[in-house]
Motif scaffolding. Sequence first.
Motif, PDB file in Angstrom:
ATOM      1  N   ARG A 361     -26.122 -14.283 -50.001  1.00 25.32           N
ATOM      2  CA  ARG A 361     -25.655 -15.641 -50.298  1.00 25.32           C
ATOM      3  C   ARG A 361     -24.144 -15.667 -50.516  1.00 25.32           C
ATOM      4  N   ALA A 362     -23.620 -14.654 -51.216  1.00 28.25           N
ATOM      5  CA  ALA A 362     -22.169 -14.590 -51.414  1.00 28.25           C
ATOM      6  C   ALA A 362     -21.461 -14.260 -50.105  1.00 28.25           C
ATOM      7  N   ALA A 363     -22.034 -13.352 -49.332  1.00 27.27           N
ATOM      8  CA  ALA A 363     -21.425 -12.946 -48.063  1.00 27.27           C
ATOM      9  C   ALA A 363     -21.338 -14.113 -47.092  1.00 27.27           C
ATOM     10  N   GLN A 364     -22.324 -14.983 -47.120  1.00 33.22           N
ATOM     11  CA  GLN A 364     -22.303 -16.155 -46.242  1.00 33.22           C
ATOM     12  C   GLN A 364     -21.186 -17.117 -46.610  1.00 33.22           C
ATOM     13  N   GLN A 365     -20.651 -16.975 -47.820  1.00 35.51           N
ATOM     14  CA  GLN A 365     -19.521 -17.808 -48.249  1.00 35.51           C
ATOM     15  C   GLN A 365     -18.180 -17.096 -48.019  1.00 35.51           C
ATOM     16  N   GLN A 366     -18.176 -16.098 -47.171  1.00 36.23           N
ATOM     17  CA  GLN A 366     -16.961 -15.358 -46.816  1.00 36.23           C
ATOM     18  C   GLN A 366     -16.376 -14.584 -47.988  1.00 36.23           C
ATOM     19  N   HIS A 367     -17.228 -14.097 -48.867  1.00 34.49           N
ATOM     20  CA  HIS A 367     -16.777 -13.246 -49.971  1.00 34.49           C
ATOM     21  C   HIS A 367     -16.731 -11.818 -49.441  1.00 34.49           C
ATOM     22  N   LEU A 368     -15.524 -11.289 -49.242  1.00 31.14           N
ATOM     23  CA  LEU A 368     -15.361 -10.023 -48.531  1.00 31.14           C
ATOM     24  C   LEU A 368     -16.042  -8.850 -49.234  1.00 31.14           C
ATOM     25  N   ARG A 369     -15.869  -8.744 -50.557  1.00 31.65           N
ATOM     26  CA  ARG A 369     -16.486  -7.606 -51.251  1.00 31.65           C
ATOM     27  C   ARG A 369     -18.004  -7.690 -51.226  1.00 31.65           C
ATOM     28  N   ALA A 370     -18.537  -8.910 -51.186  1.00 34.11           N
ATOM     29  CA  ALA A 370     -19.983  -9.058 -51.024  1.00 34.11           C
ATOM     30  C   ALA A 370     -20.406  -8.575 -49.642  1.00 34.11           C
ATOM     31  N   GLN A 371     -19.618  -8.903 -48.641  1.00 28.72           N
ATOM     32  CA  GLN A 371     -19.928  -8.446 -47.290  1.00 28.72           C
ATOM     33  C   GLN A 371     -19.877  -6.925 -47.201  1.00 28.72           C
ATOM     34  N   THR A 387     -28.141  -6.058 -36.750  1.00 27.79           N
ATOM     35  CA  THR A 387     -27.908  -6.865 -37.954  1.00 27.79           C
ATOM     36  C   THR A 387     -26.654  -6.400 -38.687  1.00 27.79           C
ATOM     37  N   ILE A 388     -26.507  -5.092 -38.797  1.00 28.00           N
ATOM     38  CA  ILE A 388     -25.336  -4.547 -39.497  1.00 28.00           C
ATOM     39  C   ILE A 388     -24.057  -4.917 -38.772  1.00 28.00           C
ATOM     40  N   HIS A 389     -24.055  -4.766 -37.434  1.00 27.41           N
ATOM     41  CA  HIS A 389     -22.853  -5.104 -36.648  1.00 27.41           C
ATOM     42  C   HIS A 389     -22.507  -6.584 -36.783  1.00 27.41           C
ATOM     43  N   LYS A 390     -23.533  -7.427 -36.922  1.00 29.68           N
ATOM     44  CA  LYS A 390     -23.270  -8.865 -37.107  1.00 29.68           C
ATOM     45  C   LYS A 390     -22.461  -9.091 -38.378  1.00 29.68           C
ATOM     46  N   TRP A 391     -22.863  -8.411 -39.466  1.00 28.96           N
ATOM     47  CA  TRP A 391     -22.150  -8.573 -40.729  1.00 28.96           C
ATOM     48  C   TRP A 391     -20.768  -7.919 -40.672  1.00 28.96           C
ATOM     49  N   ILE A 392     -20.649  -6.802 -39.983  1.00 29.30           N
ATOM     50  CA  ILE A 392     -19.337  -6.163 -39.841  1.00 29.30           C
ATOM     51  C   ILE A 392     -18.380  -7.097 -39.119  1.00 29.30           C
ATOM     52  N   ASN A 393     -18.842  -7.735 -38.070  1.00 27.88           N
ATOM     53  CA  ASN A 393     -17.978  -8.653 -37.309  1.00 27.88           C
ATOM     54  C   ASN A 393     -17.569  -9.850 -38.159  1.00 27.88           C
ATOM     55  N   ARG A 394     -18.490 -10.333 -38.988  1.00 32.31           N
ATOM     56  CA  ARG A 394     -18.137 -11.453 -39.865  1.00 32.31           C
ATOM     57  C   ARG A 394     -17.074 -11.028 -40.873  1.00 32.31           C
ATOM     58  N   ALA A 395     -17.204  -9.817 -41.395  1.00 38.49           N
ATOM     59  CA  ALA A 395     -16.234  -9.326 -42.374  1.00 38.49           C
ATOM     60  C   ALA A 395     -14.883  -9.053 -41.717  1.00 38.49           C
ATOM     61  N   ARG A 396     -14.898  -8.530 -40.514  1.00 35.27           N
ATOM     62  CA  ARG A 396     -13.625  -8.239 -39.838  1.00 35.27           C
ATOM     63  C   ARG A 396     -12.874  -9.521 -39.474  1.00 35.27           C
ATOM     64  N   ALA A 397     -13.573 -10.629 -39.421  1.00 36.81           N
ATOM     65  CA  ALA A 397     -12.882 -11.905 -39.209  1.00 36.81           C
ATOM     66  C   ALA A 397     -11.994 -12.238 -40.401  1.00 36.81           C
ATOM     67  N   LEU A 398     -12.318 -11.671 -41.575  1.00 42.40           N
ATOM     68  CA  LEU A 398     -11.503 -11.863 -42.767  1.00 42.40           C
ATOM     69  C   LEU A 398     -10.426 -10.798 -42.899  1.00 42.40           C
ATOM     70  N   ASP A 399     -10.727  -9.578 -42.475  1.00 40.82           N
ATOM     71  CA  ASP A 399      -9.780  -8.459 -42.574  1.00 40.82           C
ATOM     72  C   ASP A 399     -10.099  -7.488 -41.444  1.00 40.82           C
ATOM     73  N   ASN A 400      -9.439  -7.690 -40.325  1.00 37.32           N
ATOM     74  CA  ASN A 400      -9.793  -6.975 -39.098  1.00 37.32           C
ATOM     75  C   ASN A 400      -9.629  -5.468 -39.204  1.00 37.32           C
ATOM     76  N   ASP A 401      -8.639  -5.012 -39.962  1.00 37.86           N
ATOM     77  CA  ASP A 401      -8.359  -3.579 -40.056  1.00 37.86           C
ATOM     78  C   ASP A 401      -8.766  -2.988 -41.394  1.00 37.86           C
ATOM     79  N   HIS A 402      -9.743  -3.572 -42.041  1.00 41.21           N
ATOM     80  CA  HIS A 402     -10.163  -3.061 -43.339  1.00 41.21           C
ATOM     81  C   HIS A 402     -10.696  -1.636 -43.175  1.00 41.21           C
TER      82      HIS A 402
END
Length: 448
Positions: A361-371, A387-402
Motif C-alpha cells: 500500500r505504501a509502495a503504490q504511493q511512490q514511497h521509495l523505501r517501502a518499494q 512481479t519483482i521486476h515490475k516493482w523494480i521498474n516502478r522504484a527506478r522511476a523514482l531513482d533510476n540509479d539507486h
Amino acid sequence: MNFNRLIVILSICLVIKSQVVFADLYSATVAYQNKNYRSAYNSFEQLAQLGNADAMYNLAVMSLHGQGVTQSKPRAYAWFMLAGEFGSHDAQQTAQLVLQSYNDPHAMTDMYQTLQKLYSYDVISKLLFPALTPNSTPSLSRTTYVPPKYPDEARRLGLEGWVWAEFDIDDNGNVTDISIVDSHPKNTFTASILNALTHWKYDVTTPIFNRSLTYHFTTFKGKQYDKSLGSQRKEYQREITQHIDAAEQGNGKIQYYISQWLNSDKYNASRLLKYHWRDDNADAALLLAAAKNNYPLAQYKLATSLMSTETSHPNKLVGLNWLHKAADHNLAAAQFRLGLSYLQKTESYYAPNKGIKWLKRAAQQQHLRAQLTLIKELIRNDTASETIHKWINRARALDNDHPTLLLYQAQLAPVQSAAKALALKAKKSALSRAWSTHEIDSFIASLE
C-alpha cells in the motif's frame, strides 16, 4: 421533575458542541449544521472509537433527537454516560435527566452496558492511551554533523518552523534514502535539511532502518531574544491567542502544530505559548489530543514515539494501534512503518503477510523505501521474477540509479556477465553517494 419542564431544559441545553476542528470532527459539525445528519452521525461515531468525549456527547444529542439515527433515549443515555467517563463535565448530569424522563430504567442500563463493551474508558484506554509519557527515540551518536543552513529569506522574514524527516543509516553510518514526512511552513526548510543530512554520519556498525528526526529551525538568540520580546509579543499575540482558542476547542491540526512548537523552547512562538501551557508534558498531551481528533500526522508521530519503547512495554502495542489509525488514513509513511513492524520476528505481533500487504500500500504511493523493502521481501519469498521486476521498474522511476535497486537487478540477472555488470554499476552509484558498498562487494565476490 415535571416532564414538560425537562423537555424545555433539554431543548435549550442540548445543542451540538460545534468545534472548528480539522478533518472528521470539523466535517461532522459542518454536516450536522447542514442537516446532513447521517453523515455527521457516522463521523462522530468514528471519533468516539478514538475516545473523543465531544463526539460521544454529540452522538447522545443526535440519538435523543433522532438525527441521523432512530430516536432512542436509552442510546442517548448510554452515550452521555460514556462521554462522562472520558471527562465531559456535564454529560453524566445530563444522562441522569434523560434517565428520569424514561419509564424503563433497565433498558437504559442494558444499552449502556452494550456500548461499554466497545466504547468504555477501560476498553479504549488500553488500546489507545499511553501508560506513560511517550518516550523519545533512543539517541545515536553522530560522528559527523553539518548544521542545516537557515535560509536567508526565512531569516529575513523571521520565519521559524520544522522539518520531520525519516531516513536509513547504512553500516558505515551514512544517511541514506531520506524522505520528508512533514514540514512547516511547507517546503521552506526542506532543502536545507536534505542538504545537511547527506553529510551526517553516525557511530553504527549495523544498518538502522527508518530513523525519525524532527529538526527545528528557530531564530532564538539568547539575550538578543530577550531584548526583542517586547516588540515580538504584540506581533505574535493575536495569532497565538487564535491558536490557543482553536486548540482548546479541539482543532486537531492546530493541536499538532502547538505540540511541535512546545517540543522546543527556542521558538519565539513557543516562549509565548508556554505562558499558557506551563506543564512540562504539554507537548505530549496536545499530541494525544490531536490524535484523538483524528489528525493523521499526530497519530503517526504519537505511534513512532510509543513504538521506540522496549519490546515488552505496553506502550508499544498502543503505538501499533495508533499506527493502524494513521495508516488507514492512507498516510504512506505510516503504512511503511506498519509494514516494517509486522516483519519484525522478535515482536509478539509478527505477521509477515500483513507486513507485505502494508508495504504494498505504501509502495503504490511512490514511497521509495517501502518499494525497496517490498522488493527485498519478494526476493526472499521467491516471488515470480516478473512481479519483482515490475516493482523494480516502478522504484527506478523514482531513482533510476539507486544502488540497492541495481543490486537487486544483478541478483535476478539470468547470466553471470549481466549480473556482474549491474553489480559494478551499483557499486559506482553507491560510491558517488558515499554509501556503503559492503553488500555489493559481497555479491561481486560470490560471482568470482
